[in-house]
Design an enzyme around this catalytic site. Sequence first.
Site, PDB file in Angstrom:
ATOM      1  N   ASP A   1      40.992  54.491  38.217  1.00 33.05           N
ATOM      2  CA  ASP A   1      41.162  52.968  37.512  1.00 33.05           C
ATOM      3  C   ASP A   1      39.757  52.548  38.226  1.00 33.05           C
ATOM      4  O   ASP A   1      39.049  52.994  38.932  1.00 33.05           O
ATOM      5  CB  ASP A   1      42.237  52.378  38.585  1.00 33.05           C
ATOM      6  CG  ASP A   1      42.304  51.050  38.329  1.00 33.05           C
ATOM      7  OD1 ASP A   1      42.027  50.361  37.099  1.00 33.05           O
ATOM      8  OD2 ASP A   1      42.518  50.226  39.300  1.00 33.05           O
TER       9      ASP A   1
ATOM     10  N   ASP B   1      39.025  48.208  38.345  1.00 33.60           N
ATOM     11  CA  ASP B   1      39.289  47.131  39.335  1.00 33.60           C
ATOM     12  C   ASP B   1      39.984  47.292  40.362  1.00 33.60           C
ATOM     13  O   ASP B   1      41.103  47.643  40.049  1.00 33.60           O
ATOM     14  CB  ASP B   1      39.634  45.829  38.249  1.00 33.60           C
ATOM     15  CG  ASP B   1      38.756  45.514  37.183  1.00 33.60           C
ATOM     16  OD1 ASP B   1      37.613  45.299  37.800  1.00 33.60           O
ATOM     17  OD2 ASP B   1      38.959  45.463  36.007  1.00 33.60           O
TER      18      ASP B   1
HETATM   19  C1  XBP Z   1      42.258  45.040  35.670  1.00 33.37           C
HETATM   20  C2  XBP Z   1      42.478  43.962  34.596  1.00 33.37           C
HETATM   21  C3  XBP Z   1      41.358  43.301  33.980  1.00 33.37           C
HETATM   22  C4  XBP Z   1      40.427  42.545  35.033  1.00 33.37           C
HETATM   23  C5  XBP Z   1      39.399  41.672  34.122  1.00 33.37           C
HETATM   24  O1  XBP Z   1      42.103  46.374  34.785  1.00 33.37           O
HETATM   25  O2  XBP Z   1      43.660  43.765  34.254  1.00 33.37           O
HETATM   26  O3  XBP Z   1      41.877  42.449  33.119  1.00 33.37           O
HETATM   27  O4  XBP Z   1      41.121  41.787  35.827  1.00 33.37           O
HETATM   28  O5  XBP Z   1      38.751  42.508  33.050  1.00 33.37           O
HETATM   29  P1  XBP Z   1      41.953  47.875  35.782  1.00 33.37           P
HETATM   30  P2  XBP Z   1      38.836  41.932  31.484  1.00 33.37           P
HETATM   31  O6  XBP Z   1      42.762  47.700  36.978  1.00 33.37           O
HETATM   32  O7  XBP Z   1      42.929  48.659  34.701  1.00 33.37           O
HETATM   33  O8  XBP Z   1      40.615  48.142  35.762  1.00 33.37           O
HETATM   34  O9  XBP Z   1      38.357  40.512  31.667  1.00 33.37           O
HETATM   35  O10 XBP Z   1      37.765  42.720  30.979  1.00 33.37           O
HETATM   36  O11 XBP Z   1      40.150  42.128  31.028  1.00 33.37           O
HETATM   37 MG    MG Z   2      43.048  48.298  39.423  1.00 32.59          MG
END
Ligand code: XBP
Ligand code: MG
Length: 253
Positions: free
Chosen positions: A8, A10
Amino acid sequence: MLQALLWDVDGTLGETERDGHRVAFNQAFESLDVPWRWSEAYYGELLSVTGGRERLLHDMQRHSDAPSDESARRTLAEQLHRLKNAHYARIVREGRLPLRPGVAELMSDCERAGLRMGIATTTSRSNVTALLEQHLGPKWHSRFVTVVCAEEAPKKKPDPQVYQMALASLRLHAHEAVAIEDSPAGMQAALSAGLPVIVTHSGYFPAFRSDAALAVGSSLAQTEGWRPRAAAGAERIDLSQITAWFERSPRAQ
Ligand code: XBP
Ligand code: MG
């Protein structure tokens, strides 16, 4: 046998939500003279909505100064989101978003062992590129066999789509790979795709019900506090530890 490790982004690779996306959303509001601001605590609540555009649209419901018609709201959300991603990339390039401890080391373990790695995220591709180019260099892409982002997998986590696509492109069954996640939605996405999951709690998700995870801990850089216990003598969660947990997984049989 373990064939691949799916990351993953973020919260797992870095604390990108609090120090990256949140700050960039506020800068986007400022750029467009929109008076809304998201505090650290409030952004934590907003994270129950996955996807930046979706998060913006959700929050607009509480603002009386948001456009009243649906299509104007969507246009504003698109505009703010584009600006947010540009601010995010700048924050990353300024060196303000380090990788979480233990991440680079585990990636190196995988490479040394010839274990394939993939990225499975529902964040925008530009955010992944900014972060990984900054930390792994211009050839970062060659280190991953597959990189699936929001553009390819529009159904945001906890939907399993992103993991299903990553597995399909690796031509693997779910029981041949392991996912690393930090959040309830991410863990659920991986589990729903049939994958064993390792959870490294991030700042916004220090605790949640994760009995179904293969292992749960607070950092890849330390062996203390993991459930199940990490092997004695190791200094961090390395590939041999991940493999040992994986081999115990009922999903890996
Ligand atoms: C995390 C998310 C994303 C980020 C923001 O996704 O929910 O929406 O908060 O990015 P993951 P965007 O943990 O799967 O990486 O603004 O590009 O949506
Ligand atoms: Mg995440």
